[in-house]
Design a protein around this motif. Structure first.
Motif, PDB file in Angstrom:
ATOM      1  N   ARG A 125       0.856  -1.176   0.000  1.00  0.00           N
ATOM      2  CA  ARG A 125       0.000   0.000   0.000  1.00  0.00           C
ATOM      3  C   ARG A 125       0.895   1.230   0.000  1.00  0.00           C
ATOM      4  NH1 ARG A 125      -4.819  -0.755   4.490  1.00  0.00           N
ATOM      5  NH2 ARG A 125      -5.611  -2.763   3.798  1.00  0.00           N
TER       6      ARG A 125
ATOM      7  N   LEU B  98       0.941   5.308   0.743  1.00  0.00           N
ATOM      8  CA  LEU B  98       0.222   6.355   1.476  1.00  0.00           C
ATOM      9  C   LEU B  98       0.840   7.697   1.148  1.00  0.00           C
ATOM     10  CD1 LEU B  98      -1.675   7.403   3.805  1.00  0.00           C
ATOM     11  CD2 LEU B  98       0.242   6.935   5.354  1.00  0.00           C
TER      12      LEU B  98
ATOM     13  N   CYS C 283       0.398  11.711   2.006  1.00  0.00           N
ATOM     14  CA  CYS C 283      -0.290  12.460   3.057  1.00  0.00           C
ATOM     15  C   CYS C 283       0.345  13.829   3.289  1.00  0.00           C
ATOM     16  CB  CYS C 283      -0.302  11.671   4.364  1.00  0.00           C
ATOM     17  SG  CYS C 283       1.333  11.332   5.053  1.00  0.00           S
TER      18      CYS C 283
ATOM     19  N   LEU D  84      -3.167   1.131   9.396  1.00  0.00           N
ATOM     20  CA  LEU D  84      -3.145   0.472   8.087  1.00  0.00           C
ATOM     21  C   LEU D  84      -3.286  -1.035   8.248  1.00  0.00           C
ATOM     22  CD1 LEU D  84      -0.316   2.515   6.312  1.00  0.00           C
ATOM     23  CD2 LEU D  84      -2.750   2.533   5.744  1.00  0.00           C
TER      24      LEU D  84
ATOM     25  N   ILE E 209      -9.258  -0.080   2.369  1.00  0.00           N
ATOM     26  CA  ILE E 209      -8.521   1.188   2.349  1.00  0.00           C
ATOM     27  C   ILE E 209      -9.407   2.383   2.680  1.00  0.00           C
ATOM     28  CG2 ILE E 209      -6.665   0.368   0.855  1.00  0.00           C
ATOM     29  CD1 ILE E 209      -8.077   1.712  -1.505  1.00  0.00           C
TER      30      ILE E 209
ATOM     31  N   ALA F  63      -8.290   4.917   5.663  1.00  0.00           N
ATOM     32  CA  ALA F  63      -8.119   6.359   5.493  1.00  0.00           C
ATOM     33  C   ALA F  63      -8.916   7.133   6.546  1.00  0.00           C
ATOM     34  CB  ALA F  63      -8.539   6.774   4.090  1.00  0.00           C
TER      35      ALA F  63
ATOM     36  N   ILE G 121      -5.163  12.451   3.029  1.00  0.00           N
ATOM     37  CA  ILE G 121      -4.624  11.112   2.849  1.00  0.00           C
ATOM     38  C   ILE G 121      -5.089  10.550   1.509  1.00  0.00           C
ATOM     39  CG2 ILE G 121      -4.761   8.716   3.686  1.00  0.00           C
ATOM     40  CD1 ILE G 121      -5.180   9.924   6.509  1.00  0.00           C
TER      41      ILE G 121
ATOM     42  N   ILE H  24      -4.584   6.714  -0.323  1.00  0.00           N
ATOM     43  CA  ILE H  24      -4.039   5.360  -0.200  1.00  0.00           C
ATOM     44  C   ILE H  24      -4.219   4.643  -1.526  1.00  0.00           C
ATOM     45  CG2 ILE H  24      -4.186   3.133   0.974  1.00  0.00           C
ATOM     46  CD1 ILE H  24      -5.289   4.566   3.430  1.00  0.00           C
TER      47      ILE H  24
END
Length: 241
Positions: free
Chosen positions: A186, A188, A190, A207, A213, A217, A235, A237
């Motif tokens: 994954r 991320l 941010c 996570l 997902i 989030a 965020i 993802i």
């Protein structure tokens, strides 16, 4: 490799407006998070210009022969130029700027990322979180040379001082890098509204706890707000299945 993706942006608990912005390409080709600064109108405008310009440039040049690294660098530089032009036209926004982090997935090439400032890209793999980008901040540099510790940096008075951002004539470098990814990872993206409130171990926890997902989030945003929500929280993802 199939991509699933989601994004959320929240003003947090202190600020009345949201100066963050993000963009998710509906086809999953690219993802952008920007964190604006420079007053109420300025910050919102800077992040909006950045995400819009990057989207427009990548969309227009997606099928060109330019390699991913060049495409990303040019997209971010064009966003910087657009913010500078807006500053000239609107003196009330002369000090606005924005951080940005972007990731692209282009057929025939591995994914690439680019960033300016302290919006971050992480990779979550096998229950472990790795920070991929390096903050362009005074404290990040101080940690690197050993002047302060990471724990000291979290509350340092200079922790918000950027050494690089979009909206500056002296922006001479955009950090661009190829990503090492595999199925199950994954990514991320941010703004620092998340990382100011949650240490990496906490981000990894949420996570890990939320396989979906969308729920992950939202859980991250709510956790950041529980810790104070002092800044806007954004965020994105991307799950690689």
């Amino acid at each position: 490799m199939k991509l699933n993706f989601t994004g959320v942006s929240d003003p947090g608990l202190i600020r009345s407006n949201n100066q963050d912005a993000y963009y998710i390409d509906p086809e999953g080709r690219f993802f952008v998070v920007a964190d604006g600064m420079g007053g109420h109108a300025g910050g919102e405008e800077a992040s909006r210009i950045a995400t819009g310009q990057i989207k427009a440039y990548l969309s227009a040049n997606w099928d060109s022969s330019k390699p991913c690294a060049q495409l990303l660098e040019e997209a971010l530089n064009q966003a910087n130029d657009a913010i500078l032009h807006d500053q000239q036209d609107h003196q009330e926004r002369a000090d606005m700027g924005t951080t940005v982090v972007a990731v692209i997935f282009r057929s025939g090439e591995p994914p690439w990322a680019a960033h300016v400032g302290d919006s971050r890209l992480y990779r979550f793999r096998d229950s472990k979180l790795a920070q991929i980008t390096e903050d362009h901040t005074w404290v990040a540099r101080a940690i690197k040379v050993g002047d302060i510790t990471p724990d000291e940096a979290r509350n340092h008075p200079f922790r918000h001082v950027l050494s690089r951002c979009l909206g500056r004539e002296d922006l001479h470098q955009v950090d661009v890098r190829q990503l090492d990814i595999q199925s199950g990872d994954r990514l991320l993206l941010c703004s620092d509204g998340l990382t100011e409130e949650l240490i990496d171990e906490k981000i990894a926890y949420y996570l890990q706890q939320s396989p979906l997902i969308d729920k992950a989030a939202i859980a991250l945003v709510e956790a950041a707000k529980e810790q104070g929500g002092h800044d806007n929280i954004t965020i994105v993802i991307v799950a690689l299945d």
